[in-house]
Design a protein around this motif. Sequence first.
Motif, PDB file in Angstrom:
ATOM      1  N   LEU A  89      -2.436 -10.091  -0.164  1.00 30.36           N
ATOM      2  CA  LEU A  89      -3.146  -8.815  -0.153  1.00 30.36           C
ATOM      3  C   LEU A  89      -3.483  -8.382  -1.565  1.00 30.36           C
ATOM      4  O   LEU A  89      -2.739  -8.667  -2.518  1.00 30.36           O
ATOM      5  N   TRP A  97     -13.865  -5.893  -8.219  1.00 31.85           N
ATOM      6  CA  TRP A  97     -13.601  -7.239  -7.724  1.00 31.85           C
ATOM      7  C   TRP A  97     -14.744  -8.145  -8.152  1.00 31.85           C
ATOM      8  O   TRP A  97     -15.921  -7.869  -7.892  1.00 31.85           O
ATOM      9  N   LEU A 113     -14.012  -1.299  -6.205  1.00 27.88           N
ATOM     10  CA  LEU A 113     -12.982  -1.053  -5.201  1.00 27.88           C
ATOM     11  C   LEU A 113     -12.509   0.398  -5.159  1.00 27.88           C
ATOM     12  O   LEU A 113     -11.740   0.761  -4.265  1.00 27.88           O
ATOM     13  N   ALA A 142      -6.139   1.635  -1.216  1.00 29.86           N
ATOM     14  CA  ALA A 142      -6.959   0.769  -0.352  1.00 29.86           C
ATOM     15  C   ALA A 142      -6.378  -0.629  -0.392  1.00 29.86           C
ATOM     16  O   ALA A 142      -5.841  -1.071  -1.420  1.00 29.86           O
ATOM     17  N   SER A 143      -6.476  -1.327   0.721  1.00 27.08           N
ATOM     18  CA  SER A 143      -5.928  -2.678   0.840  1.00 27.08           C
ATOM     19  C   SER A 143      -7.036  -3.641   1.253  1.00 27.08           C
ATOM     20  O   SER A 143      -7.846  -3.322   2.129  1.00 27.08           O
ATOM     21  N   PHE A 144      -7.084  -4.781   0.590  1.00 30.12           N
ATOM     22  CA  PHE A 144      -8.109  -5.787   0.852  1.00 30.12           C
ATOM     23  C   PHE A 144      -7.444  -7.150   1.048  1.00 30.12           C
ATOM     24  O   PHE A 144      -6.352  -7.407   0.523  1.00 30.12           O
ATOM     25  N   LYS A 145      -8.110  -8.008   1.791  1.00 28.92           N
ATOM     26  CA  LYS A 145      -7.649  -9.375   1.975  1.00 28.92           C
ATOM     27  C   LYS A 145      -8.820 -10.306   1.687  1.00 28.92           C
ATOM     28  O   LYS A 145      -9.533 -10.756   2.593  1.00 28.92           O
ATOM     29  N   PRO A 146      -9.068 -10.585   0.394  1.00 29.96           N
ATOM     30  CA  PRO A 146     -10.222 -11.412   0.027  1.00 29.96           C
ATOM     31  C   PRO A 146     -10.145 -12.802   0.663  1.00 29.96           C
ATOM     32  O   PRO A 146      -9.060 -13.363   0.837  1.00 29.96           O
ATOM     33  N   GLN A 150       0.824  -1.200   0.000  1.00 29.96           N
ATOM     34  CA  GLN A 150       0.000   0.000   0.000  1.00 29.96           C
ATOM     35  C   GLN A 150       0.865   1.260   0.000  1.00 29.96           C
ATOM     36  O   GLN A 150       0.556   2.238  -0.693  1.00 29.96           O
TER      37      GLN A 150
END
Length: 411
Positions: free
Chosen positions: A262, A275, A287, A333-337, A213
């Motif tokens: 990530l 997404w 997103l 932005a950071s996501f952890k699907p 990020q």
Amino acid sequence: MSQTHQLAACPGCEEPLETGDLFCGACGYDLSAVPEPPLDHPTIEMASPVAAAPQQPQLPYSVRTDEPDAGPGGADEYPLPAPDPRAAEPDPDTHVARPPAPGARVCVACRAGRVDGDGYCENCGHAQPRERDHMEQELGGVSAVSDRGLRHHRNEDSFALSSTALPDGSPAVVAVVCDGVSSATRPDEASAAAAAAANEALLAALPQGTHPQQAMHDAILVAAEAVNSLAQEPGPALAHDQHRHQNAPACTLVAAISAGGLLVVGWIGDSRAYWVPDDRTTAPARLTEDDSWAAQMVTAGLMSEADAYADERAHAITGWLGADAYELDPHTASFKPDRSGVVVVCTDGLWNYAEGAEEMARVIPADAAERPLQSARVLVGHALDGGGHDNVTVAVLPFAVAEQGAGSAYN
């Protein structure tokens, strides 16, 4: 007033024309070759007896068809014009035009004329295909396709794909997509510079252990500097750009990183990331949030999303990369699907035809994770089928969730 000034649309491709155009900017049609219409029209006798075989009505201008037509004596009724003397330098001894020098670009239409620096044939005026008109790239875990579209005379989008390794040896995959601002000067150069600079910055930072990020944030700043520097370089004045305001080059940017479990996105402007889970029974998501007039109206509660994006001011952007931009504030932005899927990284040339996340999920093939290049082609085709009013660029980045207990490089 000449016929050139009276034409409202190109006879070749029906592209709208501007007053004073000598060539069609879309297909290169030589408008000066269209003769003046006759000032009077003969009266047609309605009931005269027919004494001979009826003659074909004569059009007031020459036309060519796809069907071979042998005229009187077997000769073509409408022969092709002789090559313009500008197409080749005459031999000083024989005064006969010589073919273009070996290695010189030759027109794809007339096969005789040289192509000038602006991409137009010096003989017939035909616009030549540009390398950026349609681009495709497949790189391991990511693919992208970019197309000029059906209305623009050039492709002002750009993209960059890359992969590298994190300090622990796990892979990191990067997709960067940029959209040149058409109202700015040299938007194609701006998008190319931004995409390349952001990609290089990420390739330098990620292997050193910089958090994705933070690396994304810094890469957008590096891309901004690359675009800013173009404002200090006097670009070549292209004939078809002579009426464009000489403001600073500008573009939007959206990027995605898949690294260490990530999913990180970063953006400035109105290019987007979506997404789409492999399991289509679960909800897709957008997103990113646009830096645009429409988004501001919705955020402020002044208009509904449907009304805002239906307004003619909807696509006026409030954030961009360029020397004349306001204070730059990169969005990340950071996501952890928790499940596998794909990230669609695209310009508004695509999402104009699939705006909502649900629409995007319906358009992209179900096997997008296994066939990202084919899926990117399908998405670009969807935009072209919808009208192709803008350049279209899309990258498809598969994201696979690690097996239980595999761990992640980032918490």
